[in-house]
Design a protein around this motif. Structure first.
Motif, PDB file in Angstrom:
ATOM      1  N   GLN A 177       9.991  15.707  20.533  1.00 37.11           N
ATOM      2  CA  GLN A 177       9.059  16.843  20.598  1.00 37.11           C
ATOM      3  C   GLN A 177       9.796  18.177  20.511  1.00 37.11           C
ATOM      4  N   TRP A 178      10.982  18.242  21.106  1.00 38.59           N
ATOM      5  CA  TRP A 178      11.776  19.478  20.992  1.00 38.59           C
ATOM      6  C   TRP A 178      12.258  19.690  19.561  1.00 38.59           C
ATOM      7  N   VAL A 179      12.604  18.584  18.883  1.00 37.54           N
ATOM      8  CA  VAL A 179      13.039  18.711  17.483  1.00 37.54           C
ATOM      9  C   VAL A 179      11.894  19.264  16.637  1.00 37.54           C
ATOM     10  N   ILE A 180      10.700  18.677  16.788  1.00 33.78           N
ATOM     11  CA  ILE A 180       9.532  19.122  16.008  1.00 33.78           C
ATOM     12  C   ILE A 180       9.219  20.597  16.330  1.00 33.78           C
ATOM     13  N   ALA A 181       9.179  20.928  17.634  1.00 36.51           N
ATOM     14  CA  ALA A 181       8.847  22.306  18.033  1.00 36.51           C
ATOM     15  C   ALA A 181       9.892  23.279  17.470  1.00 36.51           C
TER      16      ALA A 181
END
Ligand SMILES: [Zn+2]
Length: 414
Positions: free
Chosen positions: A242-246
């Protein structure tokens, strides 16, 4: 001049000056990228697509909140608005009307894709427009289906009927003014995914999404991966994923803002954007995964040597691979043992993370979590104990179970 008249004149002069200044600023702000609306798809009693472990509404909210945090911390001149910050049902038409009301510069709707076949995967980003392929139409149809359960949908969507071709014409009257900018932003998002997300890049498309329909600003809908694909579900459901996507979306926003505002502001890298503890844990998880594969390969090779010598075939001893990470001590929480081998994706384990099983004598032991220190493991043990009261911390060295004392001695020596 009479003193009273002079006072009144000065008063009006001051008021005029303030107004002039204000309108100057207002004019400036109107041209500056400083407001974004982040829309976490679905919510409340509308979960969106459902995977085997996660629901779309929870994943989209988690990514939306992370993205908002990145903007607040790294792009202080841009104000973030959300269509929801809790697990709540928000009608589709209300989502873009929030953006219109505050005169936002960009509207971003976050979603997860799904398909019947588990193999389907990848990321894609949409702007409004006529869906040209069957699969684009399908995605729009799925995301639009929500209006069927909204009250007053006839009034709110002006008789929009998903299955009628006339609705496409109704849609096409909108949005054109912002199409180029929307497509440009969509392309910037996909560019970031392509470099940083381990899924296929399905590209930029157009289709008629109700949620984008009336947005009076550049607006896109991004599908961050397939929740129906086990590998992708694992990634978009994880903190790290989720941090990568964000971070990808954040970098696309920076790129877009630099272009529209004619700026050359530096754009942070993923390493700088993702929290340090999340990066450290991911590194540990990857190292451990490699180690497990190496140990498995070694085990298989030993087994094949045993089998071969049992058949009395002349044999040169096989060279087993040596684990690369010779100093890897990790901690896990052991919570269960069983004479039977249970799949790590078993429903019983769904509240726990990084399930790992190993065999000792004739018993299978089940553990959760991966931690570099005993302290972190103890913190997670509390959570596991809520369900498994006997859970305790165990240590591994090169994939082999060791005592906590040994683990601490090894870590001290390093
Ligand atoms: Zn969705």
């Amino acid at each position: 001049m009479d003193k009273q008249i002079r006072t009144v004149a000065i008063f009006f002069a001051v008021v005029y000056a303030i107004c002039a200044c204000n309108s100057l600023f207002a004019q400036d702000n109107a041209n500056v990228f400083d407001k974004i609306v982040i829309d976490a798809g679905h919510g409340g009693n509308k979960p969106g697509a459902i995977g085997s472990k996660y629901k779309e509404k929870d994943v989209t909210l988690a990514v939306a909140i992370k993205l908002g945090k990145l903007i607040n911390e790294n792009l202080k001149s841009v104000k973030v608005y959300y269509t929801r910050v809790i697990d709540q049902d928000v009608d589709l038409y209300k989502r873009s009307s929030i953006a219109n009301r505050i005169n936002a510069d960009l509207f971003l709707s976050i979603h997860c894709n799904s398909a019947v076949t588990k193999a389907a995967g990848g990321t894609e980003t949409y702007a409004m427009g006529l869906g040209k392929t069957e699969s684009n139409l399908e995605v729009a149809k799925k995301e639009n289906a929500e209006i069927l359960t909204e009250s007053n949908s006839i009034q709110n969507y002006q008789g929009f009927d998903m299955n009628s071709p006339e609705s496409d014409i109704l849609f096409s009257l909108y949005q054109n003014a912002y199409l180029n900018k929307s497509l440009d932003f969509a392309a910037k998002i996909q560019e970031q995914y392509q470099t940083n997300v381990p899924f296929k890049n399905r590209g930029v498309h157009q289709a008629n999404f109700v949620v984008l329909w009336k947005a009076a600003m550049p607006a896109v809908l991004t599908e961050i991966g397939f929740i129906s694909n086990p590998k992708e579900e694992e990634f978009i459901g994880s903190e790290y994923g989720q941090w990568v996507i964000a971070s990808c979306i954040f970098r696309a926003i920076c790129n877009y803002r630099n272009k529209t505002d004619n700026l050359n502001d530096p754009i942070p890298t993923l390493e700088q954007l993702i929290p340090k503890d999340v990066l450290a844990k991911e590194k540990l998880r990857k190292e451990n995964e490699t180690l497990q594969q190496e140990l498995l390969a070694k085990q298989q090779q030993e087994d094949s040597v045993k089998n071969a010598s049992a058949q009395d075939t002349p044999q040169t001893p096989a060279q087993a691979p040596t684990p690369q990470n010779t100093s890897l001590v990790i901690y896990r929480i052991q919570f269960m043992s069983s004479p039977d081998k249970i799949s790590v994706s078993d429903k019983r384990f769904e509240d726990l993370e990084d399930i790992f099983s190993y065999q000792e004598k004739n018993t299978w032991k089940y553990t959760a979590g991966i931690f570099a220190t005993q302290k972190e493991a103890l913190a997670y043990q509390k959570k596991v104990k809520e369900k498994y009261s006997d859970a305790f911390v165990v240590a591994f060295y090169n994939g082999k179970r060791i005592t906590i004392v040994e683990a601490q001695r090894l870590q001290k020596n390093n």
